[in-house]
Design a protein around this motif. Sequence first.
Motif, PDB file in Angstrom:
ATOM      1  N   VAL A  93       0.908  -1.145   0.127  1.00 15.65           N
ATOM      2  CA  VAL A  93      -0.005  -0.105  -0.093  1.00 15.65           C
ATOM      3  C   VAL A  93       0.910   1.184   0.019  1.00 15.65           C
ATOM      4  CG1 VAL A  93      -1.939  -1.069   1.005  1.00 15.65           C
ATOM      5  CG2 VAL A  93      -0.371  -0.070   2.417  1.00 15.65           C
ATOM      6  N   PRO A  94       0.578   2.341  -0.779  1.00 15.83           N
ATOM      7  CA  PRO A  94       1.316   3.469  -0.861  1.00 15.83           C
ATOM      8  C   PRO A  94       1.313   4.607   0.310  1.00 15.83           C
ATOM      9  CG  PRO A  94      -0.389   3.732  -2.391  1.00 15.83           C
ATOM     10  CD  PRO A  94      -0.592   2.259  -1.857  1.00 15.83           C
ATOM     11  N   LYS A  95       0.007   4.407   0.958  1.00 13.49           N
ATOM     12  CA  LYS A  95      -0.185   5.211   2.021  1.00 13.49           C
ATOM     13  C   LYS A  95      -0.526   4.468   3.375  1.00 13.49           C
ATOM     14  CE  LYS A  95       0.326   8.960  -0.634  1.00 13.49           C
ATOM     15  NZ  LYS A  95       0.962  10.017  -0.458  1.00 13.49           N
ATOM     16  N   ALA A  96      -0.365   5.037   4.495  1.00 11.28           N
ATOM     17  CA  ALA A  96      -0.720   4.601   5.806  1.00 11.28           C
ATOM     18  C   ALA A  96      -2.287   4.251   5.551  1.00 11.28           C
ATOM     19  CB  ALA A  96      -0.525   5.546   6.706  1.00 11.28           C
ATOM     20  N   ILE A  97      -2.865   3.232   6.261  1.00  9.25           N
ATOM     21  CA  ILE A  97      -4.194   2.762   6.037  1.00  9.25           C
ATOM     22  C   ILE A  97      -4.543   2.420   7.425  1.00  9.25           C
ATOM     23  CG2 ILE A  97      -4.130   1.777   3.861  1.00  9.25           C
ATOM     24  CD1 ILE A  97      -3.607  -0.903   5.138  1.00  9.25           C
ATOM     25  N   GLN A  98      -5.927   1.988   7.717  1.00  9.09           N
ATOM     26  CA  GLN A  98      -6.618   1.913   8.843  1.00  9.09           C
ATOM     27  C   GLN A  98      -7.646   0.981   8.678  1.00  9.09           C
ATOM     28  OE1 GLN A  98      -7.009   5.321  11.295  1.00  9.09           O
ATOM     29  NE2 GLN A  98      -8.786   6.035  10.394  1.00  9.09           N
ATOM     30  N   VAL A  99      -8.132  -0.136   9.495  1.00 11.78           N
ATOM     31  CA  VAL A  99      -9.533  -0.778   9.436  1.00 11.78           C
ATOM     32  C   VAL A  99     -10.118  -0.497  10.677  1.00 11.78           C
ATOM     33  CG1 VAL A  99     -10.291  -3.287   9.488  1.00 11.78           C
ATOM     34  CG2 VAL A  99      -8.332  -2.733   8.152  1.00 11.78           C
ATOM     35  N   TRP A 100     -11.128  -0.146  10.381  1.00 17.19           N
ATOM     36  CA  TRP A 100     -12.511   0.109  11.528  1.00 17.19           C
ATOM     37  C   TRP A 100     -13.300  -0.988  11.510  1.00 17.19           C
ATOM     38  CZ3 TRP A 100     -12.774   3.739  15.254  1.00 17.19           C
ATOM     39  CH2 TRP A 100     -11.977   4.991  15.172  1.00 17.19           C
ATOM     40  N   VAL A 101     -13.640  -1.477  12.674  1.00 13.29           N
ATOM     41  CA  VAL A 101     -14.725  -2.419  12.931  1.00 13.29           C
ATOM     42  C   VAL A 101     -15.817  -1.891  13.697  1.00 13.29           C
ATOM     43  CG1 VAL A 101     -15.305  -4.775  13.917  1.00 13.29           C
ATOM     44  CG2 VAL A 101     -13.143  -4.325  13.102  1.00 13.29           C
ATOM     45  N   ALA A 102     -17.163  -1.715  13.046  1.00 14.56           N
ATOM     46  CA  ALA A 102     -18.270  -1.357  13.733  1.00 14.56           C
ATOM     47  C   ALA A 102     -18.142   0.022  14.037  1.00 14.56           C
ATOM     48  CB  ALA A 102     -18.869  -2.092  14.644  1.00 14.56           C
ATOM     49  N   ASN A 103     -16.969   1.023  13.385  1.00 13.68           N
ATOM     50  CA  ASN A 103     -16.669   2.292  13.961  1.00 13.68           C
ATOM     51  C   ASN A 103     -16.277   2.552  15.429  1.00 13.68           C
ATOM     52  OD1 ASN A 103     -16.210   4.757  13.160  1.00 13.68           O
ATOM     53  ND2 ASN A 103     -18.244   5.624  13.939  1.00 13.68           N
ATOM     54  N   PHE A 105     -13.403   0.074  17.102  1.00 12.70           N
ATOM     55  CA  PHE A 105     -12.072  -0.006  17.244  1.00 12.70           C
ATOM     56  C   PHE A 105     -11.183  -0.017  15.836  1.00 12.70           C
ATOM     57  CE2 PHE A 105     -13.661  -3.996  17.574  1.00 12.70           C
ATOM     58  CZ  PHE A 105     -12.858  -5.162  16.892  1.00 12.70           C
ATOM     59  N   LYS A 106     -10.111   0.104  15.947  1.00 15.39           N
ATOM     60  CA  LYS A 106      -9.236  -0.039  14.790  1.00 15.39           C
ATOM     61  C   LYS A 106      -7.687  -0.457  14.941  1.00 15.39           C
ATOM     62  CE  LYS A 106      -7.402   4.829  15.467  1.00 15.39           C
ATOM     63  NZ  LYS A 106      -7.450   6.367  14.860  1.00 15.39           N
ATOM     64  N   THR A 107      -7.337  -0.645  13.867  1.00 13.29           N
ATOM     65  CA  THR A 107      -5.904  -0.955  13.567  1.00 13.29           C
ATOM     66  C   THR A 107      -5.433  -0.325  12.524  1.00 13.29           C
ATOM     67  OG1 THR A 107      -6.337  -3.296  14.485  1.00 13.29           O
ATOM     68  CG2 THR A 107      -4.286  -3.069  13.106  1.00 13.29           C
ATOM     69  N   VAL A 108      -3.999   0.013  12.690  1.00 15.30           N
ATOM     70  CA  VAL A 108      -3.421   1.134  11.766  1.00 15.30           C
ATOM     71  C   VAL A 108      -2.266   0.404  11.149  1.00 15.30           C
ATOM     72  CG1 VAL A 108      -2.146   3.224  11.498  1.00 15.30           C
ATOM     73  CG2 VAL A 108      -4.241   3.234  12.990  1.00 15.30           C
ATOM     74  N   GLY A 109      -2.020   0.494   9.918  1.00 10.03           N
ATOM     75  CA  GLY A 109      -1.061   0.006   8.950  1.00 10.03           C
ATOM     76  C   GLY A 109      -0.088   0.965   8.209  1.00 10.03           C
ATOM     77  N   LYS A 110       1.140   0.904   8.432  1.00 10.84           N
ATOM     78  CA  LYS A 110       2.085   1.770   7.638  1.00 10.84           C
ATOM     79  C   LYS A 110       2.046   1.692   6.320  1.00 10.84           C
ATOM     80  CE  LYS A 110       6.097  -1.153   8.276  1.00 10.84           C
ATOM     81  NZ  LYS A 110       7.274  -1.192   9.296  1.00 10.84           N
ATOM     82  N   ALA A 111       2.550   2.528   5.678  1.00 12.60           N
ATOM     83  CA  ALA A 111       2.626   2.577   4.060  1.00 12.60           C
ATOM     84  C   ALA A 111       3.793   1.584   3.931  1.00 12.60           C
ATOM     85  CB  ALA A 111       3.222   4.029   3.452  1.00 12.60           C
ATOM     86  N   GLY A 112       3.489   0.832   2.657  1.00 16.51           N
ATOM     87  CA  GLY A 112       4.328  -0.456   2.324  1.00 16.51           C
ATOM     88  C   GLY A 112       3.822  -1.688   2.837  1.00 16.51           C
ATOM     89  N   THR A 114       2.071  -5.040   3.321  1.00 19.62           N
ATOM     90  CA  THR A 114       1.097  -6.238   2.070  1.00 19.62           C
ATOM     91  C   THR A 114       0.365  -6.758   2.626  1.00 19.62           C
ATOM     92  OG1 THR A 114       2.833  -7.815   2.760  1.00 19.62           O
ATOM     93  CG2 THR A 114       3.616  -6.363   0.966  1.00 19.62           C
ATOM     94  N   SER A 115      -0.015  -6.564   4.002  1.00 17.18           N
ATOM     95  CA  SER A 115      -1.148  -7.129   4.609  1.00 17.18           C
ATOM     96  C   SER A 115      -1.248  -6.638   6.026  1.00 17.18           C
ATOM     97  CB  SER A 115      -0.852  -8.758   5.045  1.00 17.18           C
ATOM     98  OG  SER A 115       0.089  -8.944   5.926  1.00 17.18           O
ATOM     99  N   LEU A 116      -2.512  -6.418   6.599  1.00 22.94           N
ATOM    100  CA  LEU A 116      -2.591  -5.944   7.907  1.00 22.94           C
ATOM    101  C   LEU A 116      -4.036  -6.636   8.509  1.00 22.94           C
ATOM    102  CD1 LEU A 116      -2.580  -3.618   9.586  1.00 22.94           C
ATOM    103  CD2 LEU A 116      -4.501  -2.410   8.459  1.00 22.94           C
ATOM    104  N   THR A 117      -3.744  -7.111   9.856  1.00 19.75           N
ATOM    105  CA  THR A 117      -4.771  -7.810  10.623  1.00 19.75           C
ATOM    106  C   THR A 117      -5.193  -6.978  11.745  1.00 19.75           C
ATOM    107  OG1 THR A 117      -3.354 -10.124   9.986  1.00 19.75           O
ATOM    108  CG2 THR A 117      -4.853 -10.156  12.109  1.00 19.75           C
ATOM    109  N   CYS A 118      -6.640  -7.031  11.853  1.00 21.04           N
ATOM    110  CA  CYS A 118      -7.280  -6.403  12.850  1.00 21.04           C
ATOM    111  C   CYS A 118      -7.683  -7.349  13.796  1.00 21.04           C
ATOM    112  CB  CYS A 118      -8.401  -5.690  12.424  1.00 21.04           C
ATOM    113  SG  CYS A 118      -9.133  -4.620  13.696  1.00 21.04           S
ATOM    114  N   VAL A 132     -14.288  -1.287   7.713  1.00 20.47           N
ATOM    115  CA  VAL A 132     -13.887  -0.402   6.669  1.00 20.47           C
ATOM    116  C   VAL A 132     -12.655  -0.407   6.624  1.00 20.47           C
ATOM    117  CG1 VAL A 132     -14.237   1.934   5.835  1.00 20.47           C
ATOM    118  CG2 VAL A 132     -16.146   0.966   7.010  1.00 20.47           C
ATOM    119  N   LEU A 133     -12.065  -0.389   5.489  1.00 18.91           N
ATOM    120  CA  LEU A 133     -10.586   0.027   5.059  1.00 18.91           C
ATOM    121  C   LEU A 133     -10.621   1.559   4.671  1.00 18.91           C
ATOM    122  CD1 LEU A 133      -7.672  -0.964   4.771  1.00 18.91           C
ATOM    123  CD2 LEU A 133      -8.423  -1.411   2.211  1.00 18.91           C
TER     124      LEU A 133
END
Length: 289
Positions: A93-103, A105-112, A114-118, A132-133
């Motif tokens: 991923v080219p930018k930082a990302i985050q995954v929200w569950v039911a608005n 709690f979230k998990t944040v992923g850094k740029a670069g 290749t996977s993100l687990t919440c 939501v990603l």
Amino acid sequence: MKDMMRFVYVPFLVASVLLCSCGFDNTPKDPNDVTDKFNSTWNINEQCKQDDDGIIHYKAQSYGGLVGSFLKNNMPVDLSAYESITFQFAKPVPKAIQVWVANRFKTVGKAGATSLTCHFDGQNVTSVDMIVLQACDTCDIAVESVRLTPGDATVWEPENVWKGTCAFGNWVNGFVVPAKVFESAYEGDKIEFVYTTDKSPGITYWLFKTIYNGTDTTLQGNSNELNEWGCASVSEKTSIYRIVLTADDVVNLKEKGLFVNGYYAIVSSVNLLHKYYKVEEDDDDVTAF
């Protein structure tokens, strides 16, 4: 007559072959694969499209989101039988990302990444309407798959390793969890931080930084969540943050211990969660991992 029969039969045979080769696949769909649920966006200026290989091409904008609806009969679903959801990306991923569950709690992923687990454990996932990603800025994201991981075979046994009150403030305070308490730790165990957030005027985000004591090296277990300064963003809507320990984490923590500080979070307890599995044989309840 034979010619007429040949004329009728041959096209039928060809059609049968074509039907068999063109996608009447009876292979059952993996119930833990929820990729197809992510088919809409929050921002009308965003786009998402799934190609023939199943990859979702998401043109993201800041404050938008790739939305996966988990409603069933217009009602939220219970995901407590699962321990996590994992996004696998077809390219970093080219930018930082985050995954929200039911608005909540979230998990944040850094740029670069290749996977993100919440991870769900420690959070309330009995009523989930959407996951939501999001990206921190405009970019293109290629989602290869999204999978739920069943958690009904796992039991977590908590061991308290630190208790007190540490209000980080603006990186003013921190605390040490000594090396000796990690003697019982194994790869796959988790460190759990119980915290609240300081909502002083002007404070809109909260950070944790976890390093091997006496070094500048951050833990590996949450490396995908760290920003360029080695910090993990946490949510004000929940009170637990957890890190899954890698083998190297365990070695270093047993030798050096853990130092924790951050930005405007208030920690009250740290637990070491030991991983066990349920077994059916001999009526045993659990077997140590």
